[in-house]
Write an enzyme that holds these catalytic residues in place. Structure first.
Site, PDB file in Angstrom:
ATOM      1  N   PRO A   7     -17.328  14.650  -9.758  1.00  0.00           N
ATOM      2  CG  PRO A   7     -19.519  13.858  -9.955  1.00  0.00           C
ATOM      3  CD  PRO A   7     -18.717  15.039  -9.501  1.00  0.00           C
TER       4      PRO A   7
ATOM      5  CB  THR B  93     -10.603   4.790  12.656  1.00  0.00           C
ATOM      6  OG1 THR B  93      -9.468   5.110  11.869  1.00  0.00           O
ATOM      7  CG2 THR B  93     -11.004   3.370  12.413  1.00  0.00           C
TER       8      THR B  93
ATOM      9  CG  ASP C 282      -4.907   4.482   1.198  1.00  0.00           C
ATOM     10  OD1 ASP C 282      -6.057   4.785   0.821  1.00  0.00           O
ATOM     11  OD2 ASP C 282      -4.599   4.340   2.402  1.00  0.00           O
TER      12      ASP C 282
ATOM     13  CE  LYS D  64      -7.993   6.582   3.633  1.00  0.00           C
ATOM     14  NZ  LYS D  64      -6.556   6.235   3.611  1.00  0.00           N
ATOM     15  CG  LEU D  65      -8.757   9.373  -6.028  1.00  0.00           C
ATOM     16  CD1 LEU D  65      -8.972   8.820  -7.437  1.00  0.00           C
ATOM     17  CD2 LEU D  65      -7.708  10.478  -6.056  1.00  0.00           C
TER      18      LEU D  65
ATOM     19  N   GLY E 261       0.870  -2.258   8.866  1.00  0.00           N
ATOM     20  CA  GLY E 261       1.946  -1.306   8.633  1.00  0.00           C
ATOM     21  C   GLY E 261       3.069  -1.481   9.627  1.00  0.00           C
ATOM     22  NE  ARG E 262       1.704   2.578  13.002  1.00  0.00           N
ATOM     23  CZ  ARG E 262       0.828   3.286  13.695  1.00  0.00           C
ATOM     24  NH1 ARG E 262       1.250   4.247  14.488  1.00  0.00           N
ATOM     25  NH2 ARG E 262      -0.465   3.033  13.587  1.00  0.00           N
TER      26      ARG E 262
ATOM     27  NE  ARG F 135      -0.826  -2.108  15.735  1.00  0.00           N
ATOM     28  CZ  ARG F 135      -0.979  -1.529  14.538  1.00  0.00           C
ATOM     29  NH1 ARG F 135      -1.174  -2.272  13.462  1.00  0.00           N
ATOM     30  NH2 ARG F 135      -0.917  -0.221  14.410  1.00  0.00           N
TER      31      ARG F 135
ATOM     32  CE  LYS G 233      -2.749   1.504   3.601  1.00  0.00           C
ATOM     33  NZ  LYS G 233      -2.695   2.966   3.690  1.00  0.00           N
TER      34      LYS G 233
ATOM     35  CB  THR H 229     -12.021  16.315 -10.574  1.00  0.00           C
ATOM     36  OG1 THR H 229     -12.427  17.550 -11.156  1.00  0.00           O
ATOM     37  CG2 THR H 229     -10.608  16.452 -10.066  1.00  0.00           C
TER      38      THR H 229
ATOM     39  CG  ASP I 293     -12.188  17.294  -6.737  1.00  0.00           C
ATOM     40  OD1 ASP I 293     -13.117  18.057  -7.065  1.00  0.00           O
ATOM     41  OD2 ASP I 293     -11.030  17.672  -6.577  1.00  0.00           O
TER      42      ASP I 293
END
Ligand code: C5P
Length: 225
Positions: free
Chosen positions: A66, A114, A59, A61-62, A203-204, A174, A30, A68, A64
Site C-alpha cells: 500500500p 483478459t 496505464d 497498472k500499479l 489502439g491498432r 473494433r 492512453k 509504495t 505493490d
C-alpha cells in the site's frame, strides 16, 4: 466526459505524429509501458505540448504494498494525468491508500486481465469462477476509492447492474470486424456504449489506419448519442 481513448501503443515518434494528426478531436490518450518506460515524463509533456486539451490516461497498472502504491499515485498527481490504473488484486488497503492521495486523478481498477483464464485461477488455487472473481475485485475497487473500472464489453452491463454506476473503461473495441484479430472477444463502439461503456479504448484500428482521422471521426459519430 470524453468517450474515445486512443491507446498510444507505439514508439514515440509515431505516437506524437498521431497526436498531431488528431489534434482538435476530443480524445483521451492512453500511455502505457512501451512509451512510459522508455520516455517517462517526457512523453506526457510532449503530448500536452501538441494538444493541450487532450486528456491523458497513464496505464501503469500499479500493484505493490500500500505505501509504495500510495507514493506512486502521489507522484502521478504531479504529472497532470487524468486517469491512472491499478490492479484491484492489490487489495482494499492498497486501493484505499492510493485513493487518499489521488487528487484530481481518476483511479481505474483493473480486475482480471483478459489473458487470465480458468487455468490461471486453478494455478492460483482460486475456487471462484472468473465472473465471481471479477465481480468481487470490481466491488473491492469501487468500495475503496476507485472511480472506475477497466472491463470488457461483455462484463460492463452485468457489473453496472450489480454495482451501480462507475466510469466504465472498455478496451477490445473494433470499429470494423476483422478476421484473425488477437483480441478474442471484441465489440463495436456503439455496442460497447449501449452496454454501458463510458470510455472505449481503441489502439491498432486507429494506429494502423491509412487515414486515422477518418476512423476517429467515424467512431465519434457512432458513439455520440
Ligand atoms: O490495439 P488494441 O485496440 O487491441 O489495444 C487495446 C488496448 O487496451 C491496449 O493498450 C491493451 O493493453 C489494452 N487492454 C486490452 N484488454 C484488457 C485491458 C487492456 O486490450 N483487458
Amino acid at each position: 466526459m470524453r468517450r474515445l481513448c486512443v491507446a498510444l501503443d507505439t514508439h514515440l515518434e509515431e505516437a506524437l505524429k498521431l497526436v498531431e494528426l488528431l489534434k482538435g478531436y476530443p480524445l483521451i490518450y492512453k500511455i502505457g509501458y512501451k512509451l512510459f518506460v522508455s520516455h517517462g515524463v517526457e512523453v506526457i509533456r510532449k503530448v500536452r505540448d501538441i494538444d493541450y486539451s487532450a486528456e491523458l490516461f497513464l496505464d501503469l497498472k500499479l500493484h505493490d504494498i500500500p505505501n509504495t502504491v500510495r507514493n506512486g499515485v502521489l507522484s502521478a498527481t504531479t504529472l497532470g494525468v487524468d486517469y491512472l490504473t491499478l490492479h484491484t488484486l492489490g487489495g482494499s488497503e492498497m486501493i484505499k491508500r492510493a485513493s487518499e492521495v489521488k487528487g484530481n486523478i481518476k483511479l481505474l481498477g483493473v480486475t482480471l486481465l483478459t489473458s487470465h483464464n480458468e487455468e490461471y485461477l486453478n494455478e492460483m488455487g482460486i475456487s471462484l469462477s472468473k465472473e465471481e472473481l471479477v465481480l468481487r475485485l470490481a466491488q473491492i475497487g469501487l468500495e475503496n476509492g476507485c472511480d472506475g473500472l477497466v472491463c470488457s464489453a461483455h462484463e460492463v452491463a452485468f457489473l453496472k447492474e450489480k454495482l451501480g454506476n462507475f466510469i466504465a473503461v472498455v478496451p477490445g473495441i473494433r470499429p470494423y470486424k476483422v478476421e484473425g484479430d488477437d483480441q478474442k472477444r471484441t465489440a463495436l463502439p456503439e455496442e460497447a456504449v449501449e452496454r454501458g461503456a463510458d470510455i472505449i479504448v481503441v489502439g491498432r484500428p486507429i494506429l494502423k489506419a491509412q487515414e486515422p482521422r477518418k476512423v476517429v471521426e467515424d467512431i465519434l459519430k457512432r458513439i455520440d448519442r
